[in-house]
Design an enzyme around this catalytic site. Structure first.
Site, PDB file in Angstrom:
ATOM      1  N   GLU A 156      38.669  41.395  49.280  1.00 41.58           N
ATOM      2  CA  GLU A 156      39.961  42.082  49.317  1.00 41.58           C
ATOM      3  C   GLU A 156      39.856  43.325  48.436  1.00 41.58           C
ATOM      4  O   GLU A 156      38.940  43.442  47.642  1.00 41.58           O
ATOM      5  CB  GLU A 156      41.061  41.188  48.720  1.00 41.58           C
ATOM      6  CG  GLU A 156      41.362  39.936  49.475  1.00 41.58           C
ATOM      7  CD  GLU A 156      42.226  39.009  48.618  1.00 41.58           C
ATOM      8  OE1 GLU A 156      43.241  39.480  48.048  1.00 41.58           O
ATOM      9  OE2 GLU A 156      41.869  37.834  48.490  1.00 41.58           O
ATOM     10  N   LYS A 189      40.968  45.494  45.286  1.00 43.48           N
ATOM     11  CA  LYS A 189      41.539  45.242  43.960  1.00 43.48           C
ATOM     12  C   LYS A 189      42.577  46.312  43.731  1.00 43.48           C
ATOM     13  O   LYS A 189      42.241  47.476  43.506  1.00 43.48           O
ATOM     14  CB  LYS A 189      40.446  45.309  42.894  1.00 43.48           C
ATOM     15  CG  LYS A 189      40.944  44.935  41.525  1.00 43.48           C
ATOM     16  CD  LYS A 189      39.844  44.994  40.504  1.00 43.48           C
ATOM     17  CE  LYS A 189      40.295  44.397  39.174  1.00 43.48           C
ATOM     18  NZ  LYS A 189      41.544  44.951  38.666  1.00 43.48           N
ATOM     19  N   ARG A 241      49.448  42.985  37.864  1.00 39.40           N
ATOM     20  CA  ARG A 241      49.184  41.639  38.372  1.00 39.40           C
ATOM     21  C   ARG A 241      50.361  40.774  37.970  1.00 39.40           C
ATOM     22  O   ARG A 241      50.799  40.834  36.814  1.00 39.40           O
ATOM     23  CB  ARG A 241      47.882  41.139  37.740  1.00 39.40           C
ATOM     24  CG  ARG A 241      47.519  39.715  38.077  1.00 39.40           C
ATOM     25  CD  ARG A 241      46.630  39.631  39.294  1.00 39.40           C
ATOM     26  NE  ARG A 241      46.337  38.246  39.626  1.00 39.40           N
ATOM     27  CZ  ARG A 241      45.338  37.560  39.075  1.00 39.40           C
ATOM     28  NH1 ARG A 241      44.551  38.135  38.205  1.00 39.40           N
ATOM     29  NH2 ARG A 241      45.131  36.296  39.407  1.00 39.40           N
ATOM     30  N   ARG A 259      51.071  39.593  34.171  1.00 34.42           N
ATOM     31  CA  ARG A 259      49.927  38.838  33.699  1.00 34.42           C
ATOM     32  C   ARG A 259      49.986  38.611  32.202  1.00 34.42           C
ATOM     33  O   ARG A 259      49.446  37.656  31.676  1.00 34.42           O
ATOM     34  CB  ARG A 259      48.642  39.594  34.046  1.00 34.42           C
ATOM     35  CG  ARG A 259      47.453  38.706  34.156  1.00 34.42           C
ATOM     36  CD  ARG A 259      46.201  39.496  34.064  1.00 34.42           C
ATOM     37  NE  ARG A 259      45.749  39.508  32.693  1.00 34.42           N
ATOM     38  CZ  ARG A 259      44.727  40.196  32.265  1.00 34.42           C
ATOM     39  NH1 ARG A 259      44.055  40.950  33.107  1.00 34.42           N
ATOM     40  NH2 ARG A 259      44.358  40.167  31.010  1.00 34.42           N
ATOM     41  N   GLU A 311      50.074  41.464  43.356  1.00 32.91           N
ATOM     42  CA  GLU A 311      50.083  42.707  42.595  1.00 32.91           C
ATOM     43  C   GLU A 311      51.413  43.409  42.850  1.00 32.91           C
ATOM     44  O   GLU A 311      51.812  43.585  44.001  1.00 32.91           O
ATOM     45  CB  GLU A 311      48.928  43.604  43.063  1.00 32.91           C
ATOM     46  CG  GLU A 311      48.584  44.731  42.126  1.00 32.91           C
ATOM     47  CD  GLU A 311      47.582  44.321  41.038  1.00 32.91           C
ATOM     48  OE1 GLU A 311      46.991  43.228  41.124  1.00 32.91           O
ATOM     49  OE2 GLU A 311      47.401  45.115  40.093  1.00 32.91           O
ATOM     50  N   LYS A 345      35.172  40.847  40.286  1.00 28.93           N
ATOM     51  CA  LYS A 345      35.748  42.156  40.573  1.00 28.93           C
ATOM     52  C   LYS A 345      34.596  43.145  40.659  1.00 28.93           C
ATOM     53  O   LYS A 345      33.639  43.078  39.882  1.00 28.93           O
ATOM     54  CB  LYS A 345      36.780  42.571  39.524  1.00 28.93           C
ATOM     55  CG  LYS A 345      36.324  42.549  38.094  1.00 28.93           C
ATOM     56  CD  LYS A 345      37.478  42.886  37.181  1.00 28.93           C
ATOM     57  CE  LYS A 345      37.080  42.709  35.720  1.00 28.93           C
ATOM     58  NZ  LYS A 345      38.230  42.819  34.812  1.00 28.93           N
TER      59      LYS A 345
END
Lengths: 538, 332
Positions: A233, A235, A240, A255, A283, A407
């Protein structure tokens, strides 16, 4: 305060995580439930600061006879206002009262300090602040005063992570770790009830609580790409967060475990139509008003800084959630199910509710490592930071689990800039010049461009520190203006126009990539070159 | 012409024809003490305190020409009269008193402290016209605790660790022996010494200083042999291969710098014992005032801040003495 200060000091001295856990566990067992709840609350940095460092410093200067410049010399050397004040208590006049009364004050339990003493230091009354501080300081040893000053100004920084606190509490109370995690995530009240509820198995769960976030590791060099195993996917570069809908109420968590619902009225209303017992990991992004794509992070940031969210602001930067994962559905915790199963449920949910503000993070296709890298390169144009690679078989774990989520960010942008100012760091870098300001050429002039603190080795830091001391041109308080001679390659993740910076540019996550010993200052980059890196408005 | 001026070689007394603690090779060097950043090899003749001969010998080698003076003994060099007086820093440390008919009396403090130290003669306050003082710890955040209390803390820390070794890092000359002297009053148990400390510790014993029992590290030993033992070692040994013989030891550093948390964290020690051979802030101020000097020159460490404080808050004519040592704060 004595017992808590002793814990603080011991945690500060401990290097092994296991040792920190056992110190905290012993503390939780030993003190009252209320004291333990407060300690946990403080170590997790949940407490809003009661006083700014600036106010702490000002009250100290008023109460002592110390010249301000001398205090600043000390602060620059120590690197921390709370600690500087604690080390300078000897400069204060002795307060009234007997030694016995002072000792009794120092020995008061933490909860009494937090609930009865701290209100004596109100935000808006400097005279009361000073009186309270002087009374407290004269009762405390330097370490105790340091602990108190940190309680007042916030941010303990003794290398105690959330996970560590949770483990210590779970083990001290003899309850399951997952229950403790739920109870200590997000907002909670630091009262004895927190721990007694945890011990009694019947206590109702708090409806607002998010789950601990699963975080990704940067992709490692020896990674082998298997298209069947890894879900790909983008980023996205926003906040987040978790969308929680339970008992008819909607909560948006960042987050950082901050409740951000009030900042997103344009999300709260539509997302409230999600079924009860839902938790989505995703997100939060500002969406472009012209294209069907996310706006640059700077747009979201501008919106977050606004105190007053007028309709015009909301129209100019409408928010949207791009969903990554489904953690709870119909009140059932899905985290132990494999990602493939959670993803299928997420796709169905997002399709069923059909909300314009809720989309799903698309799964990308790459058949080979080359295709993967091509996607990563293109991520920039799509307004993403890079790629995420998630193991389709993986459960939704806690914290930064290696090998589950990777990531893979695009290569950072870089410029070569000249070191112009230096300032002493704080914490372990106190008394070393480690905070740098870098400049770029604008014609014949160097204009400051970015500050960076990280990226050099300890040896380079020491060498640079020596160089700065020998090549100081001017001193402005703690800031040294140095000879513009040294060139460093800086990397950053994003660049945007900014009226607040001299260069007219602001960068995200700037850090030092390397020391360009091969380049003279004259050959450093120009502002014009940096402007060329500005994101095309997608 | 000033009696003392700053040259690339170090502090020079042209009228006396000598340098004090020179950085380069000169004909005659007067040494305040035997630390490596003050006593450098290569000069033709060294004049030092009688009580520092043993340690200087260990430092400069048997070939160096050393001339010892008793504390207070007056000696004529060129147009000046020189005498050495206790500085309380380490064994044999001295202040240099220089007297000249026209220029009056100058005193160069060298490194000094005012706290009790069983390994050396206590600091002697000297009246003078110009006082050149060190300023390594010249900020008011540095206020020392009684060293006997700190030594007891160190002892308790050692005794509370029964399953692993306790490694206390400290400077091989001065600090190590001072810790041993304090420990001699607390225990009969022997302390392990890192090899780099043995010669200097022997020199202290030959000079008649009473120290705790020590023994070198055994050649072959399992980490179990170090359980509950105290080892003194120099900072350079930290994280070196030498350390591998100990299994998860507790580590501590004994130094004045340990008063500041950031310093301790940066150096990666678990504990810090605030034990310094330099004067703390109150002692520096007290000492300057006791000399009743008309002019004070400040070197090392926070010299700008200390000179400014003396001028603005104490009304004393004071100035920093160049930036001779900047970036080299001699972590003693």
């Amino acid at each position: 305060m004595k017992r808590f200060a002793a814990l603080y000091r011991a945690l500060d001295g401990a290097t092994a995580t296991s040792e920190k856990v056992s110190l905290l566990e012993a503390y939780v067992r030993e003190v009252s439930r209320a004291d333990a709840a407060w300690a946990v609350y403080l170590l997790l940095d949940k407490k809003k600061s009661a006083l700014s460092s600036g106010a702490l410093r000002q009250r100290f200067l008023e109460a002592s006879a110390m010249p301000e410049w001398l205090f600043e010399e000390c602060r620059g050397h120590v690197g921390d206002t709370a600690e500087t004040v604690a080390l300078l208590l000897h400069a204060l006049p002795r307060s009234d009262g007997t030694d016995e009364s002072r000792e009794a004050l120092a020995a008061l339990p933490l909860s009494t300090w937090m609930e009865d003493e701290l209100p004596r230091c109100p935000r808006d009354d400097v005279d009361k602040q000073r009186a309270a501080l002087v009374r407290w300081w004269s009762a405390l040893s330097p370490w105790e005063a340091l602990a108190l000053n940190k309680v007042l100004t916030g941010a303990f920084r003794v290398g105690v992570s959330g996970g560590l606190v949770q483990r210590a509490v779970a083990s001290a109370l003899g309850v399951e770790l997952s229950r403790v995690q739920r109870a200590l995530t997000g907002d909670f009240a630091p009262s004895a009830a927190l721990l007694t509820d945890l011990e009694s198995s019947t206590a109702a769960a708090d409806d607002s609580k998010p789950y601990p976030f699963l975080l990704a590791h940067p992709l490692e060099d020896d990674f082998v790409f298997d298209p069947a195993r890894w879900q790909l996917e983008y980023k996205w570069d926003g906040i987040r967060g978790q969308v929680i809908k339970r008992a008819g109420q909607l909560f948006l968590w960042s987050r950082g475990e901050e409740l951000v619902t009030p900042s997103f009225p344009d999300l709260r209303e539509p997302l409230s139509s999600l079924p009860d017992g839902t938790a989505i990991d995703g997100e939060i992004l500002a969406w472009s008003t012209t294209d069907d794509a996310p706006a640059p992070f700077a747009t979201l940031q501008t919106r977050l800084q606004r105190k007053n969210l007028t309709p015009a602001v909301l129209r100019g930067a409408p928010a949207r959630v791009v969903a990554y994962d489904l953690l709870e559905l119909g009140g059932e915790d899905l985290r132990e199910r494999p990602l493939a199963e959670r993803r299928a449920a997420l796709e169905k949910l997002v399709t069923d509710v059909a909300l314009p503000v809720l989309s799903i993070s698309a799964v990308l296709e790459a058949k080979s490592r080359e295709e993967l890298e091509a996607l990563r390169e293109a991520a920039h144009e799509r307004g993403a930071e890079g790629l995420m690679l998630k193991d389709r078989e993986s459960v939704y774990g806690i914290g930064r689990k290696r090998g589950v989520w990777w990531k893979h960010k695009r290569e950072p942008m870089t410029v070569d800039a000249v070191l112009v100012y230096a300032q002493a760091g704080s914490g372990r870098r106190a008394n070393l010049f480690t905070d740098y300001t870098f400049a770029l050429w604008k014609g014949d002039e160097l204009v400051s461009f970015a500050k960076a603190y990280s990226g050099l080795s300890d040896e380079e830091l020491a060498e640079l520190d020596k160089w700065i001391r020998k090549n100081t041109r001017e001193k402005h308080g703690p800031v040294r203006v140095v000879e513009p001679e040294l060139v460093f390659e800086l990397a950053f993740e994003g660049i945007a126009k900014s009226a607040r910076h001299k260069s007219g540019l602001a960068v995200r996550f700037p850090r030092i990539l390397r020391w360009r010993r091969d380049k003279p200052a004259r050959e450093a980059d120009s502002v014009t070159l940096a402007e060329a890196l500005l994101n095309p408005p997608k | 012409m000033a009696l003392i001026d700053v040259t690339p070689e170090g502090l020079r007394c042209a009228l006396g024809g000598f340098y004090v603690d020179p950085a380069a090779s000169v004909d005659r060097a007067i040494l305040t003490h035997a630390h490596a950043d003050h006593a450098r090899p290569g000069s033709v003749e060294y004049v030092c305190a009688q009580s520092s001969l043993e340690v200087l010998r260990a430092r400069l080698g048997d070939d160096a020409k050393l001339v010892g003076l008793e504390y207070g003994e007056r000696r004529r060099f060129g147009d000046v009269t020189v005498s050495l007086h206790p500085a309380g820093h380490v064994l044999g440390s001295a202040q240099v008193r220089i007297e000249h008919e026209r220029e009056g009396v100058w005193v160069i403090s060298g490194d000094y402290k005012r706290d009790p130290d069983p390994t050396c003669a206590p600091f002697e306050p000297l009246a003078c016209d110009t006082f050149i003082t060190e300023a390594t710890f010249a900020l008011p955040v540095y206020v020392w605790t009684d060293p006997r209390v700190v030594a007891k803390e160190l002892f308790d820390c050692w005794r509370s660790e029964r399953t692993h070794a306790t490694l206390v890092f400290c400077y091989a000359f001065g600090k190590a022996q001072r810790i041993l002297a304090h420990l001699a009053e607390l225990t009969d148990e022997p302390v392990f010494l890192h090899g780099a400390m043995e010669r200097l510790t022997d020199a202290y014993r030959r000079a008649g200083v009473s120290l705790a029992k020590t023994s070198p590290l055994p050649e072959s030993a399992s980490h179990k042999d170090y359980a509950g033992r105290l080892v003194l070692c120099p900072p350079s040994a930290n994280r070196s291969p030498w350390m591998k013989r100990f299994k998860s030891p507790q580590t501590a550093f004994a130094s004045g710098w340990m008063a500041v948390r950031g310093q301790k964290t940066r150096r990666g020690y678990e504990r810090g014992f605030v034990l310094s051979d330099h004067a703390d802030w109150p002692s520096l101020v007290k000492t300057v005032e006791e000399t009743r000097a008309k002019r004070v020159l400040v070197t090392h460490g926070s010299s700008d801040a200390f000179a400014r404080y003396l001028r603005e808050s104490r009304g004393i004519d004071a100035a920093p003495l160049g930036h001779l040592y900047e970036g080299d704060e001699g972590d003693t």
